[in-house]
Design a protein around this motif. Structure first.
Motif, mmCIF file in Angstrom:
data_model
loop_
_atom_site.group_PDB
_atom_site.id
_atom_site.type_symbol
_atom_site.label_atom_id
_atom_site.label_comp_id
_atom_site.label_asym_id
_atom_site.label_seq_id
_atom_site.Cartn_x
_atom_site.Cartn_y
_atom_site.Cartn_z
ATOM 1 N N ILE A 1 0.809 -1.224 0.000
ATOM 2 C CA ILE A 1 0.000 0.000 0.000
ATOM 3 C C ILE A 1 0.846 1.280 0.000
ATOM 4 C CG2 ILE A 1 -0.321 0.313 2.499
ATOM 5 C CD1 ILE A 1 -3.367 0.778 1.807
ATOM 6 N N PHE A 2 2.019 1.215 0.631
ATOM 7 C CA PHE A 2 2.788 2.466 0.746
ATOM 8 C C PHE A 2 3.335 2.885 -0.623
ATOM 9 C CE2 PHE A 2 2.610 0.407 4.869
ATOM 10 C CZ PHE A 2 1.930 1.390 5.563
ATOM 11 N N ASP A 3 3.813 1.896 -1.400
ATOM 12 C CA ASP A 3 4.281 2.214 -2.762
ATOM 13 C C ASP A 3 3.098 2.590 -3.656
ATOM 14 O OD1 ASP A 3 6.855 1.734 -2.113
ATOM 15 O OD2 ASP A 3 6.988 -0.253 -3.063
ATOM 16 N N ALA A 4 1.982 1.874 -3.489
ATOM 17 C CA ALA A 4 0.808 2.164 -4.328
ATOM 18 C C ALA A 4 0.340 3.594 -4.091
ATOM 19 C CB ALA A 4 -0.318 1.179 -4.020
ATOM 20 N N CYS A 5 0.276 3.986 -2.836
ATOM 21 C CA CYS A 5 -0.183 5.334 -2.507
ATOM 22 C C CYS A 5 0.800 6.370 -3.054
ATOM 23 C CB CYS A 5 -0.352 5.473 -0.992
ATOM 24 S SG CYS A 5 -1.018 7.062 -0.496
ATOM 25 N N GLU A 6 2.092 6.095 -2.870
ATOM 26 C CA GLU A 6 3.130 7.011 -3.380
ATOM 27 C C GLU A 6 2.966 7.178 -4.893
ATOM 28 O OE1 GLU A 6 5.140 9.569 -2.161
ATOM 29 O OE2 GLU A 6 5.012 8.166 -0.487
ATOM 30 N N GLY A 7 2.690 6.076 -5.595
ATOM 31 C CA GLY A 7 2.503 6.128 -7.056
ATOM 32 C C GLY A 7 1.316 7.005 -7.420
ATOM 33 N N LEU B 1 -9.250 11.252 0.208
ATOM 34 C CA LEU B 1 -9.913 9.998 0.577
ATOM 35 C C LEU B 1 -9.253 8.869 -0.214
ATOM 36 C CD1 LEU B 1 -12.317 8.617 2.067
ATOM 37 C CD2 LEU B 1 -13.745 9.175 0.095
ATOM 38 N N TYR B 2 -8.841 7.830 0.494
ATOM 39 C CA TYR B 2 -8.201 6.679 -0.160
ATOM 40 C C TYR B 2 -9.095 5.482 0.097
ATOM 41 C CZ TYR B 2 -3.950 4.210 -1.848
ATOM 42 O OH TYR B 2 -3.031 3.503 -2.588
ATOM 43 N N MET C 1 -3.964 2.078 6.492
ATOM 44 C CA MET C 1 -4.635 3.355 6.218
ATOM 45 C C MET C 1 -4.334 4.337 7.355
ATOM 46 S SD MET C 1 -6.377 3.407 3.348
ATOM 47 C CE MET C 1 -7.259 2.412 2.121
ATOM 48 N N GLN C 2 -4.340 3.834 8.594
ATOM 49 C CA GLN C 2 -4.047 4.694 9.746
ATOM 50 C C GLN C 2 -2.615 5.236 9.651
ATOM 51 O OE1 GLN C 2 -7.662 4.817 11.106
ATOM 52 N NE2 GLN C 2 -6.019 5.833 12.214
ATOM 53 N N GLN C 3 -1.695 4.361 9.212
ATOM 54 C CA GLN C 3 -0.299 4.818 9.080
ATOM 55 C C GLN C 3 -0.169 5.879 8.003
ATOM 56 O OE1 GLN C 3 2.894 1.757 9.035
ATOM 57 N NE2 GLN C 3 1.283 0.348 9.614
ATOM 58 N N LEU C 4 -0.878 5.666 6.879
ATOM 59 C CA LEU C 4 -0.820 6.665 5.800
ATOM 60 C C LEU C 4 -1.377 8.003 6.284
ATOM 61 C CD1 LEU C 4 -1.916 4.453 2.757
ATOM 62 C CD2 LEU C 4 0.288 5.616 3.022
ATOM 63 N N LYS D 1 -0.133 11.342 4.188
ATOM 64 C CA LYS D 1 -0.308 11.006 2.758
ATOM 65 C C LYS D 1 -1.786 10.961 2.378
ATOM 66 C CE LYS D 1 4.115 9.869 2.306
ATOM 67 N NZ LYS D 1 5.036 10.624 1.472
ATOM 68 N N ILE D 2 -2.626 10.628 3.340
ATOM 69 C CA ILE D 2 -4.075 10.636 3.087
ATOM 70 C C ILE D 2 -4.752 11.340 4.262
ATOM 71 C CG2 ILE D 2 -3.949 8.455 1.794
ATOM 72 C CD1 ILE D 2 -5.348 7.063 4.159
#
Ligand code: NAP
Length: 265
Positions: free
Chosen positions: A90-96, A108-109, A126-129, A134-135
């Protein structure tokens, strides 16, 4: 523009902009950017995209369309593939997604649909992001009542801000169970395919004499009837997609149409 409240108190426009298939045809790029800007400037400043759409092409197009605007005036939604929705992906996906959109954060993710990664792991990521900035908030898509009940029983599951699901005049299944349950918890539905994909998902409804009659009475198009129907529901956000600026103007106008209770039912 009608607005809708998220459980965390954030107010968002009830009409947003879908982006599936946008950004996939280079010759249409400028027209599609214009269409998104017409929507943003008309008050539908909520944009729904996903890493899935055109393998990132939709997010890239959205990034170009939003570049001139004040970021705080926009509400950006993106979605993570279920197989990326865990600590490994998820962390790479979100960064992308952030890189393609040219933004520092998503408003909103969403988990795009339920996969095999445990929901508890997705929530924790999600909580970490969120903690990393990031979100701003998270939600889900395509979860049915049973899956939503499971989610909300988990620690921090109550942080879910929306469920994005299929809802249009010809597909009203959520009215029986999911939607009343969400409404009780003040969790909005984000209605996808509100125009039945231009009528093609349910031609018999889109082209029906009833829809044509209502359109005639209000001096609007059948597509505007379909959208007005979705927009008049409580706690629902509609995200029609259009790459055509004239259609976006019609969709903005549909947000002002008031259907009678009989026409709505
Ligand atoms: P839709 O919004 O129901 O329909 C899009 C179609 O309607 C396009 O062909 C568009 O063509 C046409 N259209 C738009 N406005 C019109 C108007 N005023 N008059 C006539 N035709 C009009 O279908 P969708 O794109 O599948 O769904 C909307 C959005 O929901 C997607 O783009 C995506 O962001 C999201 N979605 C999410 C999921 C999920 O699993 N979470 C699944 C499906 C969709 P023109 O471009 O020519 O206007």
């Amino acid at each position: 523009m009608k607005r809708c409240s998220l459980p965390d108190g954030t107010s968002v426009p009830a009409l947003g902009l879908g982006t599936w298939y946008l950004g996939e045809k280079k010759p249409l790029e400028q027209q599609e950017i214009t269409a998104l800007r017409v929507g943003i400037e008309g008050g539908a400043a909520l944009i729904d995209t996903a890493e899935m759409y055109g393998d990132g092409q939709s997010e890239l197009l959205v990034g170009k369309a939003i570049a001139p605007y004040d970021r705080e005036g926009l509400f950006l939604i993106s979605k993570v593939y279920p197989w990326n929705a865990g600590k490994r992906g998820i962390f790479d996906a979100c960064e992308g997604s952030l890189r393609r959109l040219g933004t520092e954060y998503l408003d909103l993710y969403l988990l795009h649909w339920r996969g095999s990664i445990p929901l508890a792991e997705t929530i924790s990521c999600m909580q970490q992001l969120k903690a990393q900035g990031k979100i701003r908030r998270w939600g889900v898509s395509n979860l049915d009542l049973h899956e939503m009940q499971q989610l909300l029983r988990l620690p921090r599951g109550g942080g879910c801000q929306a469920d994005e699901v299929l809802f249009h005049l010809g597909s009203r299944g959520i009215e029986y169970d999911l939607w009343p349950w969400l409404r009780e918890r003040r969790i909005p539905v984000i209605a996808y395919c509100p125009l039945m994909q231009g009528g093609s998902l349910r031609r018999s409804v889109a082209d029906s004499p009833v829809v044509r009659d209502i359109a005639g009475r209000h001096g609007i198009t059948p597509m505007q009837v379909l959208l007005a129907f979705v927009l008049q529901q409580e706690q629902v956000i509609a995200i029609p997609r259009s790459g055509n600026p004239a259609h976006v103007r019609e969709n903005l106008a549909a947000a002002e149409i008031v259907l009678t209770p009989a026409e709505r039912s």
